[in-house]
Write a protein that holds these residues in place. Sequence first.
Motif, PDB file in Angstrom:
ATOM      1  N   TYR A   1       1.549   0.358   1.225  1.00 41.59           N
ATOM      2  CA  TYR A   1       0.279   1.152   0.320  1.00 41.59           C
ATOM      3  C   TYR A   1       0.911   1.533  -0.528  1.00 41.59           C
ATOM      4  CZ  TYR A   1      -1.263   0.781   4.784  1.00 41.59           C
ATOM      5  OH  TYR A   1      -1.581   0.644   6.056  1.00 41.59           O
TER       6      TYR A   1
ATOM      7  N   ILE B   1      -0.993  12.944   3.816  1.00 42.47           N
ATOM      8  CA  ILE B   1      -0.973  11.629   2.776  1.00 42.47           C
ATOM      9  C   ILE B   1      -0.145  11.224   1.677  1.00 42.47           C
ATOM     10  CG2 ILE B   1      -2.750  11.651   0.737  1.00 42.47           C
ATOM     11  CD1 ILE B   1      -4.585  13.761   2.113  1.00 42.47           C
TER      12      ILE B   1
ATOM     13  N   LEU C   1      -9.950   4.681  -7.542  1.00 44.93           N
ATOM     14  CA  LEU C   1      -9.410   4.515  -8.502  1.00 44.93           C
ATOM     15  C   LEU C   1      -9.650   2.746  -8.745  1.00 44.93           C
ATOM     16  CD1 LEU C   1      -6.298   6.850  -8.094  1.00 44.93           C
ATOM     17  CD2 LEU C   1      -7.911   7.035  -9.689  1.00 44.93           C
TER      18      LEU C   1
ATOM     19  N   ILE D   1      -8.407  12.990   6.535  1.00 41.25           N
ATOM     20  CA  ILE D   1      -7.056  11.861   5.823  1.00 41.25           C
ATOM     21  C   ILE D   1      -7.737  11.212   4.998  1.00 41.25           C
ATOM     22  CG2 ILE D   1      -5.330  10.869   5.995  1.00 41.25           C
ATOM     23  CD1 ILE D   1      -3.864  12.815   7.207  1.00 41.25           C
TER      24      ILE D   1
ATOM     25  N   THR E   1       2.961  10.867   2.482  1.00 40.74           N
ATOM     26  CA  THR E   1       4.003  10.203   3.713  1.00 40.74           C
ATOM     27  C   THR E   1       2.965   8.932   2.794  1.00 40.74           C
ATOM     28  OG1 THR E   1       5.131  12.057   4.185  1.00 40.74           O
ATOM     29  CG2 THR E   1       5.194   9.801   5.543  1.00 40.74           C
ATOM     30  N   TYR E   2       1.791   8.609   3.249  1.00 38.94           N
ATOM     31  CA  TYR E   2       1.044   7.509   4.041  1.00 38.94           C
ATOM     32  C   TYR E   2       1.505   7.035   2.983  1.00 38.94           C
ATOM     33  CZ  TYR E   2      -2.745   4.201   4.766  1.00 38.94           C
ATOM     34  OH  TYR E   2      -3.532   3.652   5.021  1.00 38.94           O
ATOM     35  N   VAL E   3       1.211   7.446   1.267  1.00 38.52           N
ATOM     36  CA  VAL E   3       0.297   6.511  -0.046  1.00 38.52           C
ATOM     37  C   VAL E   3       2.623   6.316  -0.722  1.00 38.52           C
ATOM     38  CG1 VAL E   3      -1.285   7.763  -0.760  1.00 38.52           C
ATOM     39  CG2 VAL E   3       0.857   8.760  -1.482  1.00 38.52           C
TER      40      VAL E   3
ATOM     41  N   LEU F   1      -8.629   5.527   8.378  1.00 37.59           N
ATOM     42  CA  LEU F   1      -6.713   5.951   9.450  1.00 37.59           C
ATOM     43  C   LEU F   1      -7.604   6.089  10.973  1.00 37.59           C
ATOM     44  CD1 LEU F   1      -5.424   6.093   6.538  1.00 37.59           C
ATOM     45  CD2 LEU F   1      -4.125   8.015   7.582  1.00 37.59           C
TER      46      LEU F   1
ATOM     47  N   LEU G   1      -9.067   9.722   1.550  1.00 33.79           N
ATOM     48  CA  LEU G   1      -8.427   8.204   0.590  1.00 33.79           C
ATOM     49  C   LEU G   1      -9.679   7.623   0.942  1.00 33.79           C
ATOM     50  CD1 LEU G   1      -5.768   7.211   3.115  1.00 33.79           C
ATOM     51  CD2 LEU G   1      -5.591   8.351   0.949  1.00 33.79           C
TER      52      LEU G   1
ATOM     53  N   LEU H   1       7.577  10.179  10.672  1.00 32.29           N
ATOM     54  CA  LEU H   1       7.953  10.058   9.600  1.00 32.29           C
ATOM     55  C   LEU H   1       8.219  11.425   9.051  1.00 32.29           C
ATOM     56  CD1 LEU H   1       5.831   6.648   7.443  1.00 32.29           C
ATOM     57  CD2 LEU H   1       7.912   6.036   8.608  1.00 32.29           C
ATOM     58  N   ALA H   2       7.038  11.566   8.688  1.00 30.43           N
ATOM     59  CA  ALA H   2       6.628  13.293   8.085  1.00 30.43           C
ATOM     60  C   ALA H   2       7.572  14.538   8.790  1.00 30.43           C
ATOM     61  CB  ALA H   2       5.397  13.487   8.206  1.00 30.43           C
TER      62      ALA H   2
ATOM     63  N   ILE I   1     -10.287   8.950  -2.298  1.00 24.08           N
ATOM     64  CA  ILE I   1      -9.214   7.963  -3.933  1.00 24.08           C
ATOM     65  C   ILE I   1     -10.059   6.986  -3.519  1.00 24.08           C
ATOM     66  CG2 ILE I   1      -7.127   7.228  -3.513  1.00 24.08           C
ATOM     67  CD1 ILE I   1      -6.533  10.432  -2.493  1.00 24.08           C
TER      68      ILE I   1
ATOM     69  N   SER J   1       4.205   4.937   1.847  1.00 24.69           N
ATOM     70  CA  SER J   1       4.642   4.117   2.640  1.00 24.69           C
ATOM     71  C   SER J   1       4.634   3.111   2.326  1.00 24.69           C
ATOM     72  CB  SER J   1       4.311   4.373   4.434  1.00 24.69           C
ATOM     73  OG  SER J   1       2.835   4.514   4.303  1.00 24.69           O
TER      74      SER J   1
ATOM     75  N   TYR K   1      -1.605   2.529  -3.608  1.00 24.15           N
ATOM     76  CA  TYR K   1      -1.695   4.653  -3.759  1.00 24.15           C
ATOM     77  C   TYR K   1      -0.674   5.053  -5.097  1.00 24.15           C
ATOM     78  CZ  TYR K   1      -4.812   4.213   0.346  1.00 24.15           C
ATOM     79  OH  TYR K   1      -5.843   4.227   0.845  1.00 24.15           O
TER      80      TYR K   1
ATOM     81  N   ARG L   1       2.077   7.866  13.757  1.00 24.64           N
ATOM     82  CA  ARG L   1       2.823   6.864  13.101  1.00 24.64           C
ATOM     83  C   ARG L   1       3.772   7.437  11.552  1.00 24.64           C
ATOM     84  NH1 ARG L   1       3.848   2.657   8.529  1.00 24.64           N
ATOM     85  NH2 ARG L   1       0.975   3.295   8.501  1.00 24.64           N
ATOM     86  N   VAL L   2       2.378   8.340  10.485  1.00 23.16           N
ATOM     87  CA  VAL L   2       2.945   8.608   9.703  1.00 23.16           C
ATOM     88  C   VAL L   2       3.961  10.237  10.090  1.00 23.16           C
ATOM     89  CG1 VAL L   2       1.997   9.924   7.420  1.00 23.16           C
ATOM     90  CG2 VAL L   2       1.031   7.947   8.338  1.00 23.16           C
TER      91      VAL L   2
END
Lengths: 96, 492
Positions: free
Chosen positions: B373, B364, A41, A31, B366-368, A3, A35, A14-15, A38, B370, B377, A10-11
């Motif tokens: 995505y 995290i 997966l 982050i 919020t990102y997954v 990221l 990620l 949003l949050a 992650i 959004s 995710y 931006r995130v």
Amino acid sequence: MALDQDTVRRVATLARIKIEEKDLAPMATEISAILGWIEQLSDVNTDGVAPLARVVNMTLPMRDDVVTEPDQHEKILKNAPQSAEGRFFTVPKVVE
Amino acid sequence: MSTLTDLTIAEALSGLAAKTFTSVELTDAHIAVSEAARPLNAYITETFEAAREAAKASDARRAKGDAGALDGIPVGIKDLFCTEGVRTTAGSHILDGFVPPYESTVSGKLKAAGTISLGKLNLDEFAMGSSNGSSYHGPVISPWKRTGSDVDLVPGGSSGGSAAIVAARGVMAATGTDTGGSIRQPAAFCGIVGLKPTYGRCSRWGIVAFASSLDQAGPMTRSVTDAALMLNSMAGFDPKDSTSANIAVPDFSKALTGDVRGLKVGVPAEYRVEGTSPEIVALWDQGIEWLKQAGAEIVSVSLPHTKYALATYYIIAPAEASANLARYDGVRFGLRVPGNTLDEMYANTRAAGFGHEVQRRILIGTYVLSAGYYDAYYLKAQKVRALIADDFRQAFETCDVLLTPTAPTAAFGLNETNDDPIAMYLNDVFTVPASLAGLPGLAVPTGLSSDGLPLGLQILGRPFDEETVIRVGGVLEAAANFSARPTFGQGA
């Protein structure tokens, strides 16, 4: 998936969390690391697998649509940082 | 009077019934220990005076023959349960000054059963953590120390205050909540019993929400019988929680028959995870041997998607948290930090009110969720979660319970925590899979490490089959005969 700072900015918008400019880069690094971890997966074949909707098989119950706790103004407003006239939450002005 | 704090709930109930002592005496003894245990920082809010009054009322009820199932028993409540008229913080700055006008269903049921609450117990902020290190109210210190060492250890998390004060004998039992291991891992670190019931067994109403498809309340005690007694009073359908299960609640203490002959105990091959302490692997083998000697049949099972559970969890839990924590906006309760506009006020409040771990998880999440995505995710994680749940379903076709370690290591030092969040997440490697599948899990202390710290094993069961889990837990407890006591309170 790495990221960049713009994405974190931006995130965060949003949050609705204010993040100082100087903190954007370290947050992006943290982050990105999570990620990246992650990403494993994507090794799992999930073709034709339905996403899990509930862990225990049960139907959500229906209830009568009736008022059960009328007029709780006082209790509801008691914890508000700011309220007015015992009836309203107050917030900064939103209309010009 | 000090011996009163060594009793189990079952023993205390007999003593109260036989009038050997009163609830006032029992409560005073536990308050005295809790006061002495203040350096552990287990409480966020003490309610000792109210507890003394409640104990008097309990004694009066008992004198009239009106005693409830747990009447007069001193307990602590994790500060994630809303308690009417008593400050509730969730371990966060953002709930500053919040005094709930209502009582959570579970804490209300415990109160109705006659328990005496000594106060609200410390936890990781919004239950997000495995060391109790993210609490706004400071870390909790474990009552245990390594042999010959003075290093302060973590109690585990997120129910760290609950685990520490139960182990220190400041209360007879405490409530915990478990989203990915938050009851079981601290129970293992502090050498006590922790029971996460099946998702839906206990009402979530009035518990500050973290990840709603995973959160579940459960008891933390010093014996399996006590966990069963607590669960009897905590469980049950609640019309206010549409995900609570409308099924009968048995008397869980009756499950403790001591007989596991013919029961099939599964041992999952995939739980031999790299990085697990060799002592814990040896203890696991010992646990298998104990159950075999008690007449159980050991079967090897496979849970092939185990290694993906943590990554799955760290998409789903933050995603749900980002939605649940949207309510903390500085308008209706808690902290407000001014701003020139409404959005600025929100952003300032949430920046000041949430700690670093919580902020990162919200981002995290919020990102997954959004745009663009979500499929890659969140949807992917829910599909892997379905595979993980299916692994368990298939395993339970050939066995009745699973036996695994609870945590990969013993407790670590307060200052030995790694800055790498993923290393911290690995604490929950054995607990998270069952959380994703909604299954009941019981942590039982079964031994000590070579440096004198508690280690434990975990029993997992089929949905709503807490009874078999408790039955096996009782047998394991009897075989292990864990009698070690924490360093705190040994007159040091």
